[in-house]
Design a protein around this motif. Structure first.
Motif, PDB file in Angstrom:
ATOM      1  N   LEU A 120      64.203  69.355  37.089  1.00 21.83           N
ATOM      2  CA  LEU A 120      63.610  68.187  36.445  1.00 21.83           C
ATOM      3  C   LEU A 120      64.330  66.893  36.802  1.00 21.83           C
ATOM      4  N   LYS A 121      65.655  66.901  36.673  1.00 23.35           N
ATOM      5  CA  LYS A 121      66.392  65.659  36.944  1.00 23.35           C
ATOM      6  C   LYS A 121      66.262  65.240  38.401  1.00 23.35           C
ATOM      7  N   LYS A 122      66.355  66.199  39.296  1.00 24.36           N
ATOM      8  CA  LYS A 122      66.214  65.867  40.715  1.00 24.36           C
ATOM      9  C   LYS A 122      64.849  65.239  40.979  1.00 24.36           C
ATOM     10  N   GLN A 123      63.826  65.766  40.312  1.00 19.73           N
ATOM     11  CA  GLN A 123      62.471  65.237  40.480  1.00 19.73           C
ATOM     12  C   GLN A 123      62.372  63.813  39.932  1.00 19.73           C
ATOM     13  N   ILE A 124      62.979  63.578  38.773  1.00 18.41           N
ATOM     14  CA  ILE A 124      62.955  62.241  38.178  1.00 18.41           C
ATOM     15  C   ILE A 124      63.707  61.244  39.055  1.00 18.41           C
ATOM     16  N   PHE A 125      64.886  61.647  39.531  1.00 21.13           N
ATOM     17  CA  PHE A 125      65.675  60.741  40.371  1.00 21.13           C
ATOM     18  C   PHE A 125      64.955  60.429  41.680  1.00 21.13           C
ATOM     19  N   GLN A 126      64.184  61.407  42.177  1.00 22.47           N
ATOM     20  CA  GLN A 126      63.448  61.213  43.428  1.00 22.47           C
ATOM     21  C   GLN A 126      62.183  60.389  43.222  1.00 22.47           C
ATOM     22  N   ASP A 127      61.385  60.733  42.230  1.00 31.92           N
ATOM     23  CA  ASP A 127      60.046  60.155  42.094  1.00 31.92           C
ATOM     24  C   ASP A 127      59.995  58.898  41.231  1.00 31.92           C
ATOM     25  N   ILE A 128      60.831  58.836  40.194  1.00 33.54           N
ATOM     26  CA  ILE A 128      60.802  57.681  39.287  1.00 33.54           C
ATOM     27  C   ILE A 128      61.924  56.692  39.606  1.00 33.54           C
ATOM     28  N   PHE A 129      63.147  57.189  39.643  1.00 32.65           N
ATOM     29  CA  PHE A 129      64.285  56.314  39.936  1.00 32.65           C
ATOM     30  C   PHE A 129      64.296  55.860  41.390  1.00 32.65           C
ATOM     31  N   ARG A 130      63.844  56.760  42.289  1.00 31.72           N
ATOM     32  CA  ARG A 130      63.953  56.537  43.742  1.00 31.72           C
ATOM     33  C   ARG A 130      65.400  56.194  44.112  1.00 31.72           C
ATOM     34  N   THR A 131      66.318  56.928  43.484  1.00 33.70           N
ATOM     35  CA  THR A 131      67.745  56.757  43.767  1.00 33.70           C
ATOM     36  C   THR A 131      68.038  57.244  45.183  1.00 33.70           C
ATOM     37  N   PRO A 132      68.628  56.398  46.030  1.00 32.53           N
ATOM     38  CA  PRO A 132      68.811  56.745  47.443  1.00 32.53           C
ATOM     39  C   PRO A 132      69.619  58.014  47.689  1.00 32.53           C
ATOM     40  N   GLU A 133      70.611  58.307  46.814  1.00 29.88           N
ATOM     41  CA  GLU A 133      71.460  59.480  47.048  1.00 29.88           C
ATOM     42  C   GLU A 133      71.717  60.219  45.744  1.00 29.88           C
ATOM     43  N   TYR A 134      71.645  61.543  45.821  1.00 33.24           N
ATOM     44  CA  TYR A 134      71.866  62.386  44.654  1.00 33.24           C
ATOM     45  C   TYR A 134      72.784  63.539  45.049  1.00 33.24           C
ATOM     46  N   PHE A 135      73.845  63.711  44.283  1.00 32.55           N
ATOM     47  CA  PHE A 135      74.804  64.791  44.530  1.00 32.55           C
ATOM     48  C   PHE A 135      74.948  65.632  43.263  1.00 32.55           C
ATOM     49  N   TRP A 136      75.247  66.921  43.451  1.00 37.14           N
ATOM     50  CA  TRP A 136      75.672  67.716  42.301  1.00 37.14           C
ATOM     51  C   TRP A 136      76.921  68.511  42.666  1.00 37.14           C
ATOM     52  N   PHE A 137      77.713  68.774  41.625  1.00 36.65           N
ATOM     53  CA  PHE A 137      78.986  69.478  41.806  1.00 36.65           C
ATOM     54  C   PHE A 137      79.262  70.316  40.572  1.00 36.65           C
ATOM     55  N   ASP A 138      79.676  71.555  40.800  1.00 36.97           N
ATOM     56  CA  ASP A 138      80.018  72.445  39.695  1.00 36.97           C
ATOM     57  C   ASP A 138      81.538  72.552  39.606  1.00 36.97           C
ATOM     58  N   PRO A 139      82.161  72.006  38.554  1.00 37.90           N
ATOM     59  CA  PRO A 139      83.627  72.044  38.434  1.00 37.90           C
ATOM     60  C   PRO A 139      84.188  73.454  38.297  1.00 37.90           C
ATOM     61  N   ASN A 140      83.328  74.429  37.974  1.00 34.93           N
ATOM     62  CA  ASN A 140      83.800  75.800  37.778  1.00 34.93           C
ATOM     63  C   ASN A 140      83.778  76.618  39.063  1.00 34.93           C
ATOM     64  N   ILE A 148      69.693  62.804  50.357  1.00 31.49           N
ATOM     65  CA  ILE A 148      69.386  61.407  50.649  1.00 31.49           C
ATOM     66  C   ILE A 148      67.878  61.240  50.656  1.00 31.49           C
ATOM     67  N   LEU A 149      67.415  60.140  50.095  1.00 24.96           N
ATOM     68  CA  LEU A 149      65.980  59.891  49.989  1.00 24.96           C
ATOM     69  C   LEU A 149      65.432  59.437  51.337  1.00 24.96           C
ATOM     70  N   VAL A 150      64.523  60.228  51.894  1.00 30.19           N
ATOM     71  CA  VAL A 150      63.911  59.919  53.181  1.00 30.19           C
ATOM     72  C   VAL A 150      62.396  59.998  53.018  1.00 30.19           C
ATOM     73  N   GLY A 151      61.723  58.861  53.175  1.00 29.75           N
ATOM     74  CA  GLY A 151      60.274  58.850  53.027  1.00 29.75           C
ATOM     75  C   GLY A 151      59.820  59.282  51.644  1.00 29.75           C
ATOM     76  N   GLY A 152      60.634  58.980  50.631  1.00 31.50           N
ATOM     77  CA  GLY A 152      60.266  59.320  49.260  1.00 31.50           C
ATOM     78  C   GLY A 152      60.625  60.724  48.833  1.00 31.50           C
ATOM     79  N   THR A 153      61.283  61.499  49.703  1.00 28.47           N
ATOM     80  CA  THR A 153      61.645  62.891  49.393  1.00 28.47           C
ATOM     81  C   THR A 153      63.120  63.122  49.690  1.00 28.47           C
TER      82      THR A 153
END
Length: 248
Positions: A120-140, A148-153
């Protein structure tokens, strides 16, 4: 197209006031808290002379008047917005920021949030926020990925030989170092924490002190050799000063 142009206020919608407090739940664990603090402090130290960005952790991003009625979305664990005023905020309210969304978002995964962060969050950041870069990290388990956002995806960011991922928005690498997500310069140098920076400064000061002491000792040794030579010359009834004038 700029974020301001993309974000047009609907005429028939009355937005809540912009002075909204963050509405985020407590963090998953101490590891998550320390990781957010690490990302925040290192970047603020690295950009200490810049006033055109805002970085925050566990802070709500208000982007829709309907959002406050839904529990489906929570703010990013860490984000950076560029081209804005560097000041303290209670939350990030898009309609009070000229329609600007974060330039980069980092989510810290956990067993309870991983599915939402990757879906869900990845979809929101891509489609609504259009945030150029999204990273995730698991501290455990140290799972780390970036997009990276390329052509809206979102497209995966390829890692370098060290396993780091390049952020065009920050002009820095992100990579796992000693089980933590850290920043690296384009040359591969680790961006220090305030504590590490203070230690580096103290080490440099100590090295400078040692070099100054060594120079002082060398000067004293040279003076002692010159005094010893002058004494020997006087024993031979030779005036060292006349000898110096002769060679000059």
């Amino acid at each position: 197209m700029s974020a301001a142009k993309d974000f047009e206020l609907p005429k028939d919608v009355i937005f809540p006031p912009g002075d909204l407090y963050s509405d985020e739940p407590p963090l998953e664990s101490e590891l998550h808290l320390r990781q957010i603090i690490l990302l925040l402090q290192c970047l603020e130290l690295w950009w200490q002379n810049r006033n055109d960005f805002y970085a925050a952790g566990n802070l709500t991003i208000y982007y829709s008047p309907r959002q406050r009625k839904s529990e489906d979305f929570r703010g990013p664990d860490f984000f950076v917005a560029l081209g804005c005023e560097r000041k303290v905020r209670k939350s990030w309210v898009v309609w009070q920021e000229d329609g600007k969304y974060p330039n980069i978002i980092v989510e810290l995964l956990s067993d309870s949030t991983a599915a939402i962060d990757k879906g869900l969050k990845k979809q929101i950041f891509q489609d609504i926020f259009r945030t150029p870069e999204y990273f995730w990290f698991d501290p455990n388990n140290l799972e780390f990925a970036g997009f990276i956002l390329v052509g809206g995806t979102y497209q995966p960011i390829e890692s370098n030989p060290q396993g780091w991922l390049w952020s065009q928005q920050l002009s820095l690498y992100l990579g796992v170092y000693e089980n933590k997500l850290r920043y690296f310069t384009p040359e591969g140098q680790l961006i220090p924490t305030p504590e590490e920076f203070a230690q580096q400064q103290a080490q440099r000061a100590e090295q400078e002190k040692q070099r100054a002491e060594q120079e002082k000792q060398r000067a004293e040794q040279e003076k002692q050799r010159a005094d010893h030579l002058a004494a020997k010359l006087r024993e031979l009834n030779i005036d060292p000063e006349n000898l110096s004038e002769k060679w000059v």
